[in-house]
Design an enzyme around this catalytic site. Sequence first.
Site, PDB file in Angstrom:
ATOM      1  CD1 TRP A 196       2.711   3.879   1.333  1.00  0.00           C
ATOM      2  CD2 TRP A 196       1.154   2.744   1.093  1.00  0.00           C
ATOM      3  NE1 TRP A 196       3.069   2.606   1.766  1.00  0.00           N
ATOM      4  CE2 TRP A 196       2.026   2.005   1.742  1.00  0.00           C
ATOM      5  CE3 TRP A 196      -0.261   2.178   0.895  1.00  0.00           C
ATOM      6  CZ2 TRP A 196       1.741   0.674   2.295  1.00  0.00           C
ATOM      7  CZ3 TRP A 196      -0.426   0.841   1.326  1.00  0.00           C
ATOM      8  CH2 TRP A 196       0.546  -0.095   1.817  1.00  0.00           C
ATOM      9  CG  ASN A 221      -6.634   8.337   1.670  1.00  0.00           C
ATOM     10  OD1 ASN A 221      -5.900   7.100   1.527  1.00  0.00           O
ATOM     11  ND2 ASN A 221      -6.934   8.732   2.722  1.00  0.00           N
ATOM     12  N   GLY A 222      -7.814   5.559  -0.451  1.00  0.00           N
ATOM     13  CA  GLY A 222      -8.547   4.537  -0.028  1.00  0.00           C
ATOM     14  C   GLY A 222      -8.457   3.361  -1.179  1.00  0.00           C
ATOM     15  CE  LYS A 234       3.365  10.359  12.242  1.00  0.00           C
ATOM     16  NZ  LYS A 234       4.522   9.662  13.029  1.00  0.00           N
ATOM     17  CB  CYS A 291      -2.872   8.443  -1.213  1.00  0.00           C
ATOM     18  SG  CYS A 291      -2.726   6.886  -1.828  1.00  0.00           S
ATOM     19  NE  ARG A 296      -3.288  10.947   4.312  1.00  0.00           N
ATOM     20  CZ  ARG A 296      -4.031  10.826   5.297  1.00  0.00           C
ATOM     21  NH1 ARG A 296      -3.693  11.246   6.468  1.00  0.00           N
ATOM     22  NH2 ARG A 296      -4.982   9.976   5.264  1.00  0.00           N
ATOM     23  CG  HIS A 343      13.180 -21.268  25.789  1.00  0.00           C
ATOM     24  ND1 HIS A 343      13.448 -22.473  26.269  1.00  0.00           N
ATOM     25  CD2 HIS A 343      13.357 -20.133  26.837  1.00  0.00           C
ATOM     26  CE1 HIS A 343      13.204 -22.124  27.771  1.00  0.00           C
ATOM     27  NE2 HIS A 343      13.495 -20.802  27.937  1.00  0.00           N
ATOM     28  CD  GLU A 386       8.243   1.973  18.982  1.00  0.00           C
ATOM     29  OE1 GLU A 386       8.413   2.973  18.431  1.00  0.00           O
ATOM     30  OE2 GLU A 386       7.464   1.110  18.576  1.00  0.00           O
ATOM     31  CE  LYS A 402       9.656   4.516  15.962  1.00  0.00           C
ATOM     32  NZ  LYS A 402       8.810   3.569  15.822  1.00  0.00           N
ATOM     33  CD  GLU A 426       8.547   2.363  12.157  1.00  0.00           C
ATOM     34  OE1 GLU A 426       7.559   2.203  11.814  1.00  0.00           O
ATOM     35  OE2 GLU A 426       9.110   3.008  13.006  1.00  0.00           O
TER      36      GLU A 426
END
Length: 627
Positions: free
Chosen positions: A74, A100-101, A622, A2, A27, A523, A500, A504, A507
């Site tokens: 968040w 935050n936490g 982020k 957050c 955040r 396979h 990556e 992307k 996301e």
Amino acid sequence: MCGIVGYIGTQAATEVLLSGLEKLEYRGYDSAGIATIWEDEINCVRAKGKLYNLRSKLQQVETPAQIGIGHTRWATHGKPEEYNAHPHMDTARRVAVVQNGIVENYRELREQLKAQGCEFRSDTDTEVIPHLIAEFLKNPISPSPFLHAVQKAVHKLKGAFALVVISADYPDELIVVRQQAPLVIGFGQGEFFCASDTPAIVSHTRAVLPLENGEMARLTPLGVEVYNFVGERLKKYPQILNWNPIMVEKQGFKHFMLKEIYEQPGVVRACLDAYFNPDWTEANTTNSPVNLGLPEKLYTDLEQIQIVACGTSWHAALVGKYLLEQLAGIPTQVYYASEFRYAPPPITANTLTIGVTQSGETADTLAALAMEKERRHGKEEKYQTRLLGITNRPESTLGHTVSHIINTHAGMEIGVAATKTFIAQLMAFYALVLDIVSIRQTISQEKVQEMINGLRQIPREIEANLESQERYIEQLVHEFEETQDFIFLGRGINFPIALEGALKLKEISYIHAEGYPAGEMKHGPIALLDAKVPVVAIAMPGSVYEKVISNAHEAKARDSRLIGVTPVNNTEAGEIFDNIIPVSCVEEFLSPILAVIPLQLLAYHIAARRGLDVDQPRNLAKSVTVE
């Protein structure tokens, strides 16, 4: 995860808080709220969803309050509803807190406080904190009753958290607390700020003081007092940031992500200038080609390297592993930091541990490094800790956790999906490897010079590719509006780039995408392929080029549409790929830097075409500061 912000000074607090939250919305953006003190009352306004919902509600509330706290959330404990939004207050609405936490023992505390008559209005862990503080304020301790009450409450909490607290009974004080979650104080002219991250306050001041773990501070109109959790006052001095507000503006781009993709040539140039000695030549052996400022003892008798990282940083670490093993000849393992914490490998001698985190605040990475330091403490010399951090924020917690840092020089990145910071991490690994090989002489000086010369050409090559790639991709994505699945293939040093590229796309477009080593398709994963599943293959010239082309043929035989990321004027590729996103031809070891950029653009334009929030994709933040 957050974002929290606080203000005390001479300005109207509401707008200062809102502008700070706008800079921190990366955040978390499930809900937002602010609380201010005016006329002996706390005025708290909260809203579900993005920050503009809160701003809309605040247009109906005018207050000249000059102290307040704000939060953008968040969600961890409790759904993203307005009643779970911060700030949270005690039963009497005299204390307000943003956090935050995570408070790990909140259930136990909640039951105790309920038994004492406290009324809970949310499902969150945070709400226990204002109730605790209010209980301790019932028996105030002079000369700083508010500070002491917060201090007592903190001793009851278990977990990782940063707090900002106000009380209607102490309208000229703002208390901040840090324990394993980032918090920085800003010093203005007759005003003071605090926030989870510096972008929230850099438009007001560049004089900042990051709090350390186990520290708290009392902000008043007269100044800032810093204490440890025992209550001892500490001497601390602010530092000056080399930032300005222009760094975090869109500058004409539709989204921050697109702006940051276009900033990548400049990021590579900044890394080149920072890392490499411009006067070095292969004939000049009196100095090193690399200027990382790392002591040679970090590499002395080095037998093994282990890297801990998460997300995009983990992919950069995989490229680093390839370079370290193939060029420096050092066995290297890459671990998810969240897994390393609970299943670390056996302790080995002469091992360098590298933590990679863009923000320098990633909870799992920091915990993994702290655990590694602890378990090697007191061991004989060859087993002792060697720690190195790679980060975009050297002033972060990571910078205080490890002895040595490689600053990635990417500048502020606002888009939640990492782009330029990934490129910068790759550059850090190239510099680290070239530093090691120059000292250990595992490759010739001529080869070192050749690689540095190649790196110096990269910014120009990116610029040459960017605009033509974007125009082509912007047209290409029209054909993928209904696509539900993508496969990305790569081999060797470009397998991490396939991972990556898939990340992307997941996301920001919410399309299911997977990255595979191209040779592994047959396979099992090849069963996924049909005409509805496009395949993106990274086919860069080098030792595995023919193998990738062969694997692409296997996909084409299953009717998949093939998109090739491959050099221009490639006749063979033109015969197999349905679409080619051309890139410049460079030496294989350098190809990841060029290969990843069209994949960033592909994800960006698919998401933008679908009308999605590119910079703030759902469920993401982020800086991941919780486990």
